[in-house]
Motif scaffolding. Sequence first.
Motif, PDB file in Angstrom:
ATOM      1  N   ARG A  79      -3.218  12.379  15.345  1.00 58.09           N
ATOM      2  CA  ARG A  79      -3.401  13.261  16.493  1.00 58.09           C
ATOM      3  C   ARG A  79      -2.432  14.427  16.348  1.00 58.09           C
ATOM      4  NH1 ARG A  79      -4.642  13.198  21.821  1.00 58.09           N
ATOM      5  NH2 ARG A  79      -3.390  14.609  23.075  1.00 58.09           N
ATOM      6  N   VAL A  80      -2.926  15.655  16.526  1.00 56.69           N
ATOM      7  CA  VAL A  80      -2.038  16.821  16.523  1.00 56.69           C
ATOM      8  C   VAL A  80      -1.307  16.838  17.867  1.00 56.69           C
ATOM      9  CG1 VAL A  80      -1.873  19.328  16.375  1.00 56.69           C
ATOM     10  CG2 VAL A  80      -3.605  18.116  15.021  1.00 56.69           C
ATOM     11  N   PHE A  81       0.011  16.543  17.827  1.00 62.92           N
ATOM     12  CA  PHE A  81       0.798  16.563  19.060  1.00 62.92           C
ATOM     13  C   PHE A  81       1.189  17.986  19.436  1.00 62.92           C
ATOM     14  CE2 PHE A  81       1.403  11.979  18.589  1.00 62.92           C
ATOM     15  CZ  PHE A  81       1.381  11.580  19.916  1.00 62.92           C
ATOM     16  N   MET A  82       1.526  18.776  18.420  1.00 64.43           N
ATOM     17  CA  MET A  82       1.838  20.169  18.733  1.00 64.43           C
ATOM     18  C   MET A  82       1.834  20.999  17.467  1.00 64.43           C
ATOM     19  SD  MET A  82       5.924  20.342  19.508  1.00 64.43           S
ATOM     20  CE  MET A  82       7.130  20.205  18.193  1.00 64.43           C
ATOM     21  N   PHE A 134      -5.529  24.402  13.284  1.00 66.23           N
ATOM     22  CA  PHE A 134      -5.408  23.231  14.150  1.00 66.23           C
ATOM     23  C   PHE A 134      -4.782  23.605  15.485  1.00 66.23           C
ATOM     24  CE2 PHE A 134      -4.504  21.613   9.696  1.00 66.23           C
ATOM     25  CZ  PHE A 134      -5.831  21.313   9.437  1.00 66.23           C
ATOM     26  N   ALA A 135      -5.125  22.804  16.502  1.00 64.13           N
ATOM     27  CA  ALA A 135      -4.532  23.008  17.821  1.00 64.13           C
ATOM     28  C   ALA A 135      -4.082  21.658  18.358  1.00 64.13           C
ATOM     29  CB  ALA A 135      -5.547  23.637  18.777  1.00 64.13           C
ATOM     30  N   ALA A 136      -3.105  21.696  19.248  1.00 66.83           N
ATOM     31  CA  ALA A 136      -2.625  20.464  19.871  1.00 66.83           C
ATOM     32  C   ALA A 136      -3.812  19.734  20.501  1.00 66.83           C
ATOM     33  CB  ALA A 136      -1.567  20.788  20.914  1.00 66.83           C
ATOM     34  N   GLY A 137      -3.895  18.423  20.273  1.00 63.81           N
ATOM     35  CA  GLY A 137      -4.987  17.617  20.819  1.00 63.81           C
ATOM     36  C   GLY A 137      -6.073  17.303  19.806  1.00 63.81           C
ATOM     37  N   ASP A 138      -6.120  18.040  18.679  1.00 68.54           N
ATOM     38  CA  ASP A 138      -7.123  17.773  17.644  1.00 68.54           C
ATOM     39  C   ASP A 138      -6.850  16.418  16.984  1.00 68.54           C
ATOM     40  OD1 ASP A 138      -8.145  20.254  18.148  1.00 68.54           O
ATOM     41  OD2 ASP A 138      -7.519  21.172  16.256  1.00 68.54           O
TER      42      ASP A 138
END
Lengths: 240, 316
Positions: free
Chosen positions: A129-132, A205-209
């Motif tokens: 998970r991309v956290f940030m 990428f973005a946070a949440g991806d």
Amino acid sequence: MTQAPTILPSGDRALTFRIAEGIDAAANAEVIALAAALDAAGIDGVTERVPTYGSLLVCYDPERIRGAALERRLIDLHAALDVRAQPARLWRVPVHYGGEAGLDLETLAEEKRMSPEALVALHHGAEYRVFMIGFAPGFTYLGGLPEPLHTPRLRVPRQFIPAGAIGIGGRQASVNSVAGPSGWRFIGGTPVRPFDPKRRDPVLFAAGDRILFEPIDAATFDRLARRAAEGSPLIAPEGM
Amino acid sequence: MLEVVRPGVMLTVQDRGRTGLRHAGVSSAGPMDAAAFALANALVANDPGAAALEFAGIGGLFRAHAACRIAVTGGTPEMSIDGLRIGPDAAHRLAPGQVLTIGAMGGSVWGYLAVSGGIDCPPTLGSSATHLRSGLGGLDGGTVPAGAMLPIGPFDPRVPCLEPYPVAAPPWPVKDIRVVLGPQQDAFPPETWALLLSQPFTVTPARDRMAMTLDGPPLRARSHDIVSDGTVAGSIQVPGSGRPLVLMAESQTTGGYPKIATVIGADLGRLAQVVTGGTVRFRAIDRDAAERVWIAHAQALRARLHPLRVRIARRD
């Protein structure tokens, strides 16, 4: 919402809306949902918003909105959040394990008393998970690293780690976006450029991806790297 | 064209900076002393955010290849056009072939050279501001090299050279650097806040457009690691060394060190201009007061830039 937020002043033109202090996917989802709600609200005077692990940093122009008023708006938006409504994009990111960027693969496998193949299987068998996105342009902080791969950072950072390096820092994983120094450990590289200012979408990428890593061989890496150098993002997200 | 015959230190193209990309890890860049930068542009009748040059400590040698007006701000360097002395904080005409020399700044650090029409530099992600650390903007993301030919915007010979109206010094000039405590002041015991707000701190040579490292009594936190959160220009991070690090124009966008306080926007340029080895003292004000200071600061800057007056040319 389960947790009461804390609002922390961050100078005269920013505030930090803290939902959680730890690393937790549910809190992170709440932060990202709040960022989306803030965008949708279109509040005049808000200049930037930065979702991080458990907090949302909001920058503002005090000539247009005062911090106290912005706090009230954020509290209302947070109270009305529907976190479940957030769509999550899925990216399949090709990785050449080992190779030039994966300079720690062999030693890390030795430290963990497993074969490099087993370490690779463990790493690409997990969903991340991309956290940030933070620190540097496009630098992608990931959660979801399997526990046997958790590894402390180096005491003395290395001076040069290439863009696209796939890293491990403590319990976090990364896709490095720009070349530079790092104290993380690296097990491979992706030809995908998370950040390319010349591309129409400079940041992928973005946070949440969500991210899945897919192993590729050296020849495929070289072929894809040439396309990436010409400006191709190489991959597109699923689940839009 | 403006030819850079001999570049000064850390000579870069800057404009007002990039906004709206911190969530992608891209901080604003832009000038270290925003007020001095805006004044330089206003003196040559540019938009206050037009692309101009920033340098650290020493300006360098520039040759005009077309007529233009120039202005230098940020300090009081020795300056000349073809060997004739001129002064900072006022516009001057530069004829084709003339050479502008900008010497050492002396009592300040960051200087600005604005050229009428602005420096014509294609924007990257919406801005021409050079982000040295990320290699973005300006001239290939780097410092301006010797021999660079900088395209400049149109020059209107009817526009006069400008200078600001003299402003009365404030009756009680603020010497301290004002901060708002937080966001992580709770990561520090109250004794550490007391040290920050009572002791002098020295500006060390470990400084650039990203951050300034200060030396003073070590600032101890309960823990020097936090789960990374957002940072801004002005954030005072305290790593395990106990030496505070003030983030500046090219700050990273997130960080894992606790931030004991944040320098207010109105004092950030003044902090940037403190010479290496100089000392600063911090004073805490609350968030509402800090916002009022910012609003007054922004109004005062606009009032200084409009109107400017026509500079009557004298033979120095």
